[in-house]
Design a protein around this motif. Structure first.
Motif, PDB file in Angstrom:
ATOM      1  N   ASP A 164       1.385  18.383   2.950  1.00  0.00           N
ATOM      2  CA  ASP A 164       1.765  16.982   3.083  1.00  0.00           C
ATOM      3  C   ASP A 164       2.242  16.452   1.740  1.00  0.00           C
ATOM      4  O   ASP A 164       1.685  16.787   0.694  1.00  0.00           O
ATOM      5  N   ALA A 165       3.256  15.596   1.787  1.00  0.00           N
ATOM      6  CA  ALA A 165       3.839  15.071   0.551  1.00  0.00           C
ATOM      7  C   ALA A 165       2.953  14.037  -0.124  1.00  0.00           C
ATOM      8  O   ALA A 165       2.983  13.894  -1.348  1.00  0.00           O
TER       9      ALA A 165
ATOM     10  N   ALA B 283       5.814  18.185  11.666  1.00  0.00           N
ATOM     11  CA  ALA B 283       5.272  16.944  12.235  1.00  0.00           C
ATOM     12  C   ALA B 283       5.525  15.824  11.242  1.00  0.00           C
ATOM     13  O   ALA B 283       4.612  15.341  10.573  1.00  0.00           O
ATOM     14  N   ALA B 284       6.777  15.400  11.127  1.00  0.00           N
ATOM     15  CA  ALA B 284       7.178  14.405  10.135  1.00  0.00           C
ATOM     16  C   ALA B 284       8.190  13.456  10.763  1.00  0.00           C
ATOM     17  O   ALA B 284       8.880  13.823  11.722  1.00  0.00           O
TER      18      ALA B 284
ATOM     19  N   ARG C 220       7.439   5.735   0.799  1.00  0.00           N
ATOM     20  CA  ARG C 220       8.408   6.805   0.521  1.00  0.00           C
ATOM     21  C   ARG C 220       8.399   7.887   1.583  1.00  0.00           C
ATOM     22  O   ARG C 220       9.441   8.447   1.926  1.00  0.00           O
ATOM     23  N   TRP C 221       7.233   8.201   2.120  1.00  0.00           N
ATOM     24  CA  TRP C 221       7.142   9.336   3.040  1.00  0.00           C
ATOM     25  C   TRP C 221       7.076   8.878   4.497  1.00  0.00           C
ATOM     26  O   TRP C 221       6.610   9.608   5.354  1.00  0.00           O
TER      27      TRP C 221
ATOM     28  N   LEU D   9       0.859  -1.189   0.000  1.00  0.00           N
ATOM     29  CA  LEU D   9       0.000   0.000   0.000  1.00  0.00           C
ATOM     30  C   LEU D   9       0.891   1.233   0.000  1.00  0.00           C
ATOM     31  O   LEU D   9       1.184   1.813   1.023  1.00  0.00           O
ATOM     32  N   THR D  10       1.332   1.622  -1.159  1.00  0.00           N
ATOM     33  CA  THR D  10       2.286   2.707  -1.258  1.00  0.00           C
ATOM     34  C   THR D  10       1.580   4.041  -1.345  1.00  0.00           C
ATOM     35  O   THR D  10       0.382   4.149  -1.196  1.00  0.00           O
ATOM     36  N   ARG D  11       2.342   5.086  -1.614  1.00  0.00           N
ATOM     37  CA  ARG D  11       1.797   6.434  -1.718  1.00  0.00           C
ATOM     38  C   ARG D  11       0.657   6.493  -2.729  1.00  0.00           C
ATOM     39  O   ARG D  11      -0.284   7.260  -2.587  1.00  0.00           O
TER      40      ARG D  11
END
Length: 496
Positions: free
Chosen positions: A76-77, A308-309, A434-435, A8-10
């Motif tokens: 958010d990315a 907040a990352a 990725r994030w 379950l990717t981006r």
């Protein structure tokens, strides 16, 4: 696409097996995307505050600031909100969690927030016997510690010592504990081996460490581990190993009806155009008058910023001026472990009829811990395994078919041979996200907390810090994320 790394990717892709056929389902569901409707609106040029990160902590920060009358932009990315909290819809329409899921007693802030947002909870299924599998044999038990005579005395004494030591660790300043230097100089593995008779006791403890940190005892400082235990309480109730590791009345006590991502989705709907997705932050430059945040979708000039990352994403940002050296050192030493959540889906939770809870612990194989992850209505039966730390290193990079076989064999060892034939198989490997780039929470090795830990919440000029890692209670959990967001917002509001 390499199916061995499908997850379950981006983009919301899923690698799984159902009825023996390989599946790959595509886009995120409409409810997930609904909160990102403003993703392609032009970014405002200015704001009072920019929040970096659209997980629960960033969303709570943004909501608190907006309620206080501040103009806020949240960047958010990803193309979704929720961060390390993510729902997945099964073939029958039921929802399970691919990320953070559990809540329990003393997690007051996330429970209060969910109640306000209209997201109910339900109790994790615990009725029946658990299974402990070790050295080629299995035994049924109830409670937290398996009644294996070879380790039960060790485990009982160890738990008492852990609680006593954790009681000496201040949740807001673990580096100031009376024995901080001594405890931070050794790993959990070294301490357990020096204080137990049976080496299998450490193997049992790994069933807590791997799902919690995505790491083994050799990777985690004893002081950091004790702080995690101390954090499993609140302002009136001290933490304990029992609460941190248990299901009933513990950290895994309950889940959210409809999945935990309903909480960040509801927050994002309240915030509306404040939330801007697909806007990875690349640079943060501050001067005497403000901060310029540069993202993939443009720049925003603000008075203050709240980040907040996860730590690896913070250090990847181009900072001007550079992050203070002590903070940079802290972030590079807070490592994200390796963790995969794996769910096998069945027509019903068949193990319940056999008098089993669906929970189990194994000392070997791909499944070291197992939970009943069925939805509230039990429309299907779901078994969940956390594959973390050295277990992930052994199985995480196998071809998908081999890993699936190993996981199903692990489930079968704990609940019976029916587990070998699921109707659906779901993986979420957070190391391939990725994030996020690792397990759902960062942990510290030896020497990190005493040397650098005091920097965890110290503002950097006009930059403040949120995220579950910065919490003083339930760090690493959704409750910690809420607490951190509330604190960060209060810091900003206190500034003139």
């Amino acid at each position: 696409m390499d199916v061995s790394s499908s997850n379950l990717t981006r983009r919301g892709l899923l690698g799984g097996l159902a009825g023996g056929a390989l599946l790959a389902s595509g886009a995120l569901s409409a409810p997930v995307r609904a909160a990102a409707a403003g993703a392609r609106d032009p970014l405002p040029g200015t704001a009072d505050v920019v929040v970096v990160g659209g997980g629960i902590s960033g969303l709570v920060t943004a909501r608190e600031l907006a309620r206080a009358g501040r103009s806020v932009v949240l960047l958010d990315a990803r193309d979704r909100v929720g961060g390390r909290v993510l729902n997945h819809t099964l073939a029958n329409g039921s929802v399970i969690e691919a990320g953070g899921a559990f809540v329990g007693p003393t997690q007051d802030r996330i429970l209060a927030l969910a109640a306000e947002l209209g997201v109910p909870t339900f109790k994790e299924h615990v009725a029946g016997d658990n299974i402990f599998a070790a050295n080629g044999r299995t035994m049924r038990y109830q409670g937290t510690v398996p009644p294996d005579l070879a380790i039960v005395v060790d485990a009982f004494v160890l738990q008492l010592r852990i609680d006593w030591m954790a009681g000496q660790v201040p949740v807001d300043a673990p580096w100031s504990a009376p024995h901080a230097a001594e405890w931070d100089a050794v790993t959990v593995q070294e301490w357990v081996r020096a204080n137990t008779f049976n080496r299998d006791t450490l193997t049992l403890l790994q069933s807590f460490l791997q799902p919690t940190y995505g790491s083994d005892g050799e990777d985690v400082s004893l002081l950091f581990f004790l702080w995690t235990i101390a954090c499993s309480g609140n302002e009136t109730t001290p933490g304990s190993f029992e609460r941190a590791s248990s299901t009933a009345n513990g950290a895994q006590d309950s889940r959210f009806v409809g999945g935990s991502q309903l909480v960040p989705l509801a927050l994002a709907r309240q915030l509306g155009a404040v939330v801007q997705t697909e806007a990875a932050v690349r640079r943060i430059a501050q001067d005497d008058t403000g901060v310029t945040v540069t993202s993939d979708r443009g720049q925003v000039r603000a008075g203050r910023v709240v980040v907040a990352a996860p730590p690896p994403l913070v250090t990847a940002i181009d900072w001007d001026p550079l992050l203070p050296p002590l903070r940079q050192q802290l972030l590079t030493r807070l490592h994200l472990g390796t963790l995969m959540k794996v769910d096998a889906v069945y027509p019903s939770p068949f193990w319940r009829a056999a008098g089993l809870s669906g929970s189990g612990i194994a000392t070997s194989g791909a499944v070291r811990t197992c939970f009943d992850n069925s939805p509230a209505d039990a429309a299907v039966g779901v078994l969940l395994a956390f594959v973390g730390g050295s277990t992930w290193r052994e199985y995480g990079n196998l071809p998908l078919a081999q890993r699936r076989t190993a996981v199903l064999q692990g489930f079968a060892q704990l609940v019976g041979p029916q587990a070998l034939d699921p109707v659906e198989y779901v993986e979420q490997d957070w190391t391939r996200e990725r994030w996020t780039k690792g397990s759902p929470v960062a942990s510290a090795g030896t020497g990190t907390t005493t040397a650098y830990g005091a920097q965890i919440r110290v503002p950097f000029g006009r930059v403040h810090w949120a995220g579950t890692e910065t919490a003083t209670y339930w760090a690493g959990f959704m409750d910690g994320a809420v607490r951190a967001g509330e604190r960060a917002a209060a810091e900003v509001l206190a500034q003139r």
